[in-house]
Design a protein around this motif. Structure first.
Motif, PDB file in Angstrom:
ATOM      1  N   GLU A  89     -24.923  28.098  24.701  1.00 43.39           N
ATOM      2  CA  GLU A  89     -26.013  28.636  23.712  1.00 43.39           C
ATOM      3  C   GLU A  89     -27.197  27.928  24.117  1.00 43.39           C
ATOM      4  O   GLU A  89     -28.389  28.550  24.095  1.00 43.39           O
ATOM      5  CB  GLU A  89     -25.554  28.189  22.192  1.00 43.39           C
ATOM      6  CG  GLU A  89     -24.348  29.148  21.734  1.00 43.39           C
ATOM      7  CD  GLU A  89     -24.198  28.647  20.212  1.00 43.39           C
ATOM      8  OE1 GLU A  89     -25.265  28.368  19.508  1.00 43.39           O
ATOM      9  OE2 GLU A  89     -23.175  28.917  19.768  1.00 43.39           O
ATOM     10  N   MET A  90     -27.110  26.842  24.389  1.00 45.17           N
ATOM     11  CA  MET A  90     -28.540  26.129  24.795  1.00 45.17           C
ATOM     12  C   MET A  90     -29.035  26.684  26.127  1.00 45.17           C
ATOM     13  O   MET A  90     -30.190  26.774  26.255  1.00 45.17           O
ATOM     14  CB  MET A  90     -28.308  24.578  25.039  1.00 45.17           C
ATOM     15  CG  MET A  90     -29.372  23.650  25.317  1.00 45.17           C
ATOM     16  SD  MET A  90     -29.153  21.993  25.869  1.00 45.17           S
ATOM     17  CE  MET A  90     -28.191  22.275  27.391  1.00 45.17           C
ATOM     18  N   LEU A  91     -28.128  26.967  27.238  1.00 42.26           N
ATOM     19  CA  LEU A  91     -28.463  27.466  28.331  1.00 42.26           C
ATOM     20  C   LEU A  91     -29.213  28.872  28.356  1.00 42.26           C
ATOM     21  O   LEU A  91     -30.264  29.242  28.861  1.00 42.26           O
ATOM     22  CB  LEU A  91     -27.792  27.491  29.462  1.00 42.26           C
ATOM     23  CG  LEU A  91     -27.150  26.340  30.019  1.00 42.26           C
ATOM     24  CD1 LEU A  91     -26.009  26.465  31.032  1.00 42.26           C
ATOM     25  CD2 LEU A  91     -28.319  25.580  30.949  1.00 42.26           C
ATOM     26  N   SER A  92     -28.550  29.640  27.378  1.00 39.47           N
ATOM     27  CA  SER A  92     -29.059  31.122  26.848  1.00 39.47           C
ATOM     28  C   SER A  92     -30.305  31.108  26.170  1.00 39.47           C
ATOM     29  O   SER A  92     -31.181  31.751  26.647  1.00 39.47           O
ATOM     30  CB  SER A  92     -28.067  31.753  25.857  1.00 39.47           C
ATOM     31  OG  SER A  92     -28.404  33.061  25.700  1.00 39.47           O
ATOM     32  N   THR A  99     -37.952  26.247  24.633  1.00 42.70           N
ATOM     33  CA  THR A  99     -38.215  24.894  25.043  1.00 42.70           C
ATOM     34  C   THR A  99     -36.925  24.140  24.267  1.00 42.70           C
ATOM     35  O   THR A  99     -36.247  24.828  23.366  1.00 42.70           O
ATOM     36  CB  THR A  99     -39.409  24.151  24.604  1.00 42.70           C
ATOM     37  OG1 THR A  99     -39.302  24.227  23.099  1.00 42.70           O
ATOM     38  CG2 THR A  99     -40.463  24.778  25.100  1.00 42.70           C
ATOM     39  N   LEU A 100     -36.552  23.151  24.725  1.00 44.08           N
ATOM     40  CA  LEU A 100     -35.224  22.587  24.322  1.00 44.08           C
ATOM     41  C   LEU A 100     -35.586  21.989  23.175  1.00 44.08           C
ATOM     42  O   LEU A 100     -34.668  21.759  22.052  1.00 44.08           O
ATOM     43  CB  LEU A 100     -34.996  21.395  25.375  1.00 44.08           C
ATOM     44  CG  LEU A 100     -33.800  20.456  24.784  1.00 44.08           C
ATOM     45  CD1 LEU A 100     -32.366  21.203  24.725  1.00 44.08           C
ATOM     46  CD2 LEU A 100     -33.610  19.194  25.747  1.00 44.08           C
ATOM     47  N   GLN A 101     -36.812  21.571  22.587  1.00 45.65           N
ATOM     48  CA  GLN A 101     -37.043  21.287  21.290  1.00 45.65           C
ATOM     49  C   GLN A 101     -36.943  22.283  20.399  1.00 45.65           C
ATOM     50  O   GLN A 101     -36.353  22.078  19.198  1.00 45.65           O
ATOM     51  CB  GLN A 101     -38.536  20.642  21.436  1.00 45.65           C
ATOM     52  CG  GLN A 101     -38.991  20.003  20.094  1.00 45.65           C
ATOM     53  CD  GLN A 101     -40.254  19.405  20.033  1.00 45.65           C
ATOM     54  OE1 GLN A 101     -41.128  19.752  20.921  1.00 45.65           O
ATOM     55  NE2 GLN A 101     -40.808  18.739  18.967  1.00 45.65           N
ATOM     56  N   SER A 106     -33.624  24.910  16.028  1.00 52.19           N
ATOM     57  CA  SER A 106     -32.863  26.159  15.626  1.00 52.19           C
ATOM     58  C   SER A 106     -31.515  25.903  15.296  1.00 52.19           C
ATOM     59  O   SER A 106     -30.733  26.673  14.608  1.00 52.19           O
ATOM     60  CB  SER A 106     -33.156  27.105  16.523  1.00 52.19           C
ATOM     61  OG  SER A 106     -32.478  27.093  17.706  1.00 52.19           O
ATOM     62  N   TYR A 107     -31.047  24.998  16.034  1.00 54.02           N
ATOM     63  CA  TYR A 107     -29.413  24.489  15.924  1.00 54.02           C
ATOM     64  C   TYR A 107     -29.113  23.699  14.604  1.00 54.02           C
ATOM     65  O   TYR A 107     -29.245  22.466  14.844  1.00 54.02           O
ATOM     66  CB  TYR A 107     -29.002  23.979  17.183  1.00 54.02           C
ATOM     67  CG  TYR A 107     -27.555  23.814  17.619  1.00 54.02           C
ATOM     68  CD1 TYR A 107     -26.865  25.035  18.195  1.00 54.02           C
ATOM     69  CD2 TYR A 107     -26.498  22.774  16.842  1.00 54.02           C
ATOM     70  CE1 TYR A 107     -25.828  25.126  18.283  1.00 54.02           C
ATOM     71  CE2 TYR A 107     -25.141  23.189  17.277  1.00 54.02           C
ATOM     72  CZ  TYR A 107     -24.749  24.091  17.720  1.00 54.02           C
ATOM     73  OH  TYR A 107     -23.380  24.390  18.244  1.00 54.02           O
TER      74      TYR A 107
END
Length: 283
Positions: A89-92, A99-101, A106-107
């Motif tokens: 999910e993070m890579l998608s 951005t990662l932040q 959102s998670y």
């Protein structure tokens, strides 16, 4: 788990429910009740957990791996499955230009719960059977020797190895690289992490304030991208499913399994996105 929660569960749930259960099965009203626990530090002492003819017995030390099936590979498999889904999910999310932040914002807890439920569904039946084999051999069913096919069908790899291989292939499809040792370390970085965490009120308040501050993000205007394909884009479909999930969660007659089915459809769409991107690149 904390000692306060343990005491509340013992007083308000276990004792009130255990007594009617025994009465309903023909036991006398004053029948003795035995609660068996492991040596988790969050569990209260036997002197405290005594009420209405209820007593407590603790397992001997260092026997968890022998007597508790959940600790014989099931929790390990669940963690690996969950982390693999989380990284996908993070890579998608990052591949969409975010951005990662923003992904971490959102998670939320609800997303984590659904991811854990999906990870639990992904644990193979054989993992469950193998975990129960030593404690309850009757749960293992063997095929008749006469029906065993002697033809060689290839070598079998473990579920853990399969998850690492699947993760490496997924990262490769995103035109990125990760070493197998690094993937293994990510999946098992917290195998020995403690399951008990006692936080003070001040620490809890500090964490809440920190999360509320990081959740405030500057609003950015995004330009609409024209789509060359006639089909509805996957991103639009995912957005529709997210809206549907949010609305269905507000309806009491919709079960969790119904919503979980939509989560699985959403995951299928996200898994197809790298393949479509690769095809467009080749064209």
């Amino acid at each position: 788990m904390t000692q306060h929660l343990m005491n509340e569960w013992f007083e308000n749930h276990f004792v009130p429910e255990a007594r009617p259960h025994l009465s309903g099965n023909g036991f006398p009203a004053d029948a003795k009740i035995l609660l068996i626990l492991d040596n988790c530090t969050a569990h209260l002492s036997p002197e405290i957990l005594v009420k209405d003819n209820v007593s407590v017995l603790f397992f001997p030390p260092n026997c968890t791996s022998l007597m508790q099936p959940m600790d014989m590979g099931i929790l390990r498999a669940l963690k690996c499955q969950y982390k693999s889904e989380f990284l996908k999910e993070m890579l998608s999310f990052l591949n969409g230009g975010e951005t990662l932040q923003n992904f971490l914002k959102s998670y939320n807890l609800k997303t984590a719960v659904w991811s854990a439920a999906k990870a639990w569904d992904g644990i193979p039946t054989m993992t469950m059977k193998n975990a129960w084999q030593n404690l309850w051999p009757a749960t293992i069913f063997y095929e008749d020797e006469e029906n065993v096919d002697t033809d060689f069908k290839g070598f079998q790899i473990s579920k853990e190895k399969a998850e690492i291989f699947e993760l490496l292939e997924y990262v490769k499809s995103r035109e990125q690289e990760i070493a197998e040792d690094d993937a293994f370390e990510v999946l098992h970085c917290d195998d020995k992490a403690p399951t008990v965490c006692q936080l003070t009120d001040a620490e809890i308040c500090s964490m809440v304030l920190m999360n509320s501050n990081t959740s405030v993000s500057d609003s950015e205007e995004s330009e609409e991208k024209t789509q060359a394909e006639d089909k509805m884009p996957i991103d639009s479909l995912v957005e529709v499913l997210n809206t549907a999930i949010k609305g269905l969660e507000q309806r009491d007659f919709i079960s969790e399994s119904d919503i979980m089915a939509i989560h699985k459809i959403k995951e299928k769409l996200l898994n197809q996105k790298p393949k479509l991107m690769k095809q467009l690149t080749l064209n």
